[in-house]
Design a protein around this motif. Structure first.
Motif, PDB file in Angstrom:
ATOM      1  N   ALA A  84       0.858  -1.177   0.000  1.00  0.00           N
ATOM      2  CA  ALA A  84       0.000   0.000   0.000  1.00  0.00           C
ATOM      3  C   ALA A  84       0.900   1.234   0.000  1.00  0.00           C
ATOM      4  CB  ALA A  84      -0.916   0.010   1.205  1.00  0.00           C
ATOM      5  N   VAL A  85       0.732   2.108  -0.998  1.00  0.00           N
ATOM      6  CA  VAL A  85       1.547   3.305  -1.136  1.00  0.00           C
ATOM      7  C   VAL A  85       0.619   4.511  -1.097  1.00  0.00           C
ATOM      8  CG1 VAL A  85       3.159   4.543  -2.608  1.00  0.00           C
ATOM      9  CG2 VAL A  85       3.217   2.059  -2.536  1.00  0.00           C
ATOM     10  N   LYS A  86       0.902   5.470  -0.206  1.00  0.00           N
ATOM     11  CA  LYS A  86       0.104   6.693  -0.118  1.00  0.00           C
ATOM     12  C   LYS A  86       0.736   7.773  -0.976  1.00  0.00           C
ATOM     13  CE  LYS A  86      -1.916   5.784   4.317  1.00  0.00           C
ATOM     14  NZ  LYS A  86      -2.286   6.294   5.611  1.00  0.00           N
ATOM     15  N   ILE A  87      -0.095   8.433  -1.785  1.00  0.00           N
ATOM     16  CA  ILE A  87       0.376   9.472  -2.699  1.00  0.00           C
ATOM     17  C   ILE A  87      -0.462  10.725  -2.464  1.00  0.00           C
ATOM     18  CG2 ILE A  87       0.681  10.100  -5.110  1.00  0.00           C
ATOM     19  CD1 ILE A  87       0.754   7.113  -5.744  1.00  0.00           C
ATOM     20  N   THR A  88       0.201  11.882  -2.265  1.00  0.00           N
ATOM     21  CA  THR A  88      -0.522  13.140  -2.126  1.00  0.00           C
ATOM     22  C   THR A  88      -0.662  13.790  -3.493  1.00  0.00           C
ATOM     23  OG1 THR A  88       1.520  14.343  -1.711  1.00  0.00           O
ATOM     24  CG2 THR A  88       0.358  13.475   0.215  1.00  0.00           C
ATOM     25  N   LYS A  89      -1.494  14.837  -3.568  1.00  0.00           N
ATOM     26  CA  LYS A  89      -1.700  15.533  -4.842  1.00  0.00           C
ATOM     27  C   LYS A  89      -0.402  16.154  -5.358  1.00  0.00           C
ATOM     28  CE  LYS A  89      -6.487  16.776  -5.312  1.00  0.00           C
ATOM     29  NZ  LYS A  89      -7.441  17.858  -5.514  1.00  0.00           N
ATOM     30  N   SER A  90       0.406  16.684  -4.456  1.00  0.00           N
ATOM     31  CA  SER A  90       1.651  17.317  -4.897  1.00  0.00           C
ATOM     32  C   SER A  90       2.621  16.287  -5.488  1.00  0.00           C
ATOM     33  CB  SER A  90       2.315  18.054  -3.740  1.00  0.00           C
ATOM     34  OG  SER A  90       2.665  17.143  -2.717  1.00  0.00           O
ATOM     35  N   GLU A  91       2.594  15.067  -5.017  1.00  0.00           N
ATOM     36  CA  GLU A  91       3.457  14.032  -5.574  1.00  0.00           C
ATOM     37  C   GLU A  91       2.951  13.550  -6.933  1.00  0.00           C
ATOM     38  OE1 GLU A  91       3.328  11.102  -2.536  1.00  0.00           O
ATOM     39  OE2 GLU A  91       5.071  11.873  -1.505  1.00  0.00           O
ATOM     40  N   ALA A  92       1.647  13.622  -7.164  1.00  0.00           N
ATOM     41  CA  ALA A  92       1.067  13.115  -8.402  1.00  0.00           C
ATOM     42  C   ALA A  92       1.140  14.139  -9.541  1.00  0.00           C
ATOM     43  CB  ALA A  92      -0.383  12.718  -8.166  1.00  0.00           C
ATOM     44  N   GLU A  93       1.394  15.403  -9.215  1.00  0.00           N
ATOM     45  CA  GLU A  93       1.458  16.428 -10.250  1.00  0.00           C
ATOM     46  C   GLU A  93       2.807  16.398 -10.951  1.00  0.00           C
ATOM     47  OE1 GLU A  93       0.649  20.089  -8.297  1.00  0.00           O
ATOM     48  OE2 GLU A  93      -1.477  19.688  -8.120  1.00  0.00           O
TER      49      GLU A  93
END
Length: 118
Positions: A84-93
């Motif tokens: 399970a990997v958590k990704i924030t919006k800033s990492e996905a941009e």
């Protein structure tokens, strides 16, 4: 002075029934009923959310879940290993280039056409 013999209550006569010995025997039956209910509830959750693949050791599965705060979690399963990997919006941009176009055909198959000249 003589003491009076003990009085018997008519409703308290033990007639050899096992229920008369243990007043908590009905509670044990309730525990059994709740255990069956919980197992049924877990099985219904597995089928409702199509999570049967999580129990199959040969299957591969990838799921994405987004919280109300915008944080996304990517859950991937390969064989018996689950990550399970958590990704924030800033990492996905980020910035990128267009590679092509993907089409889904009427029969359900997908076709990818790369952009020419890039």
């Amino acid at each position: 002075m003589r003491s009076a013999p003990p009085r018997r209550l008519a409703g308290r006569v033990n007639r050899g029934l096992p229920e008369a010995d243990d007043p908590l025997s009905a509670v044990a039956n309730l525990v059994d009923v709740f255990l069956v209910f919980i197992v049924g509830l877990l099985l219904s959750f597995l089928s409702a959310y199509h999570l049967k693949d999580l129990l199959d050791p040969k299957s591969e599965l990838t799921m994405m879940k987004q919280s109300a705060a915008g944080e996304m979690t990517v859950i991937s399963k390969k064989g018996t290993k689950i990550e399970a990997v958590k990704i924030t919006k800033s990492e996905a941009e980020g910035r990128g280039t267009r590679l092509g176009v993907a089409y889904r055909l009427e029969d359900g198959s997908m076709v990818y056409l790369p952009d020419e000249g890039k």
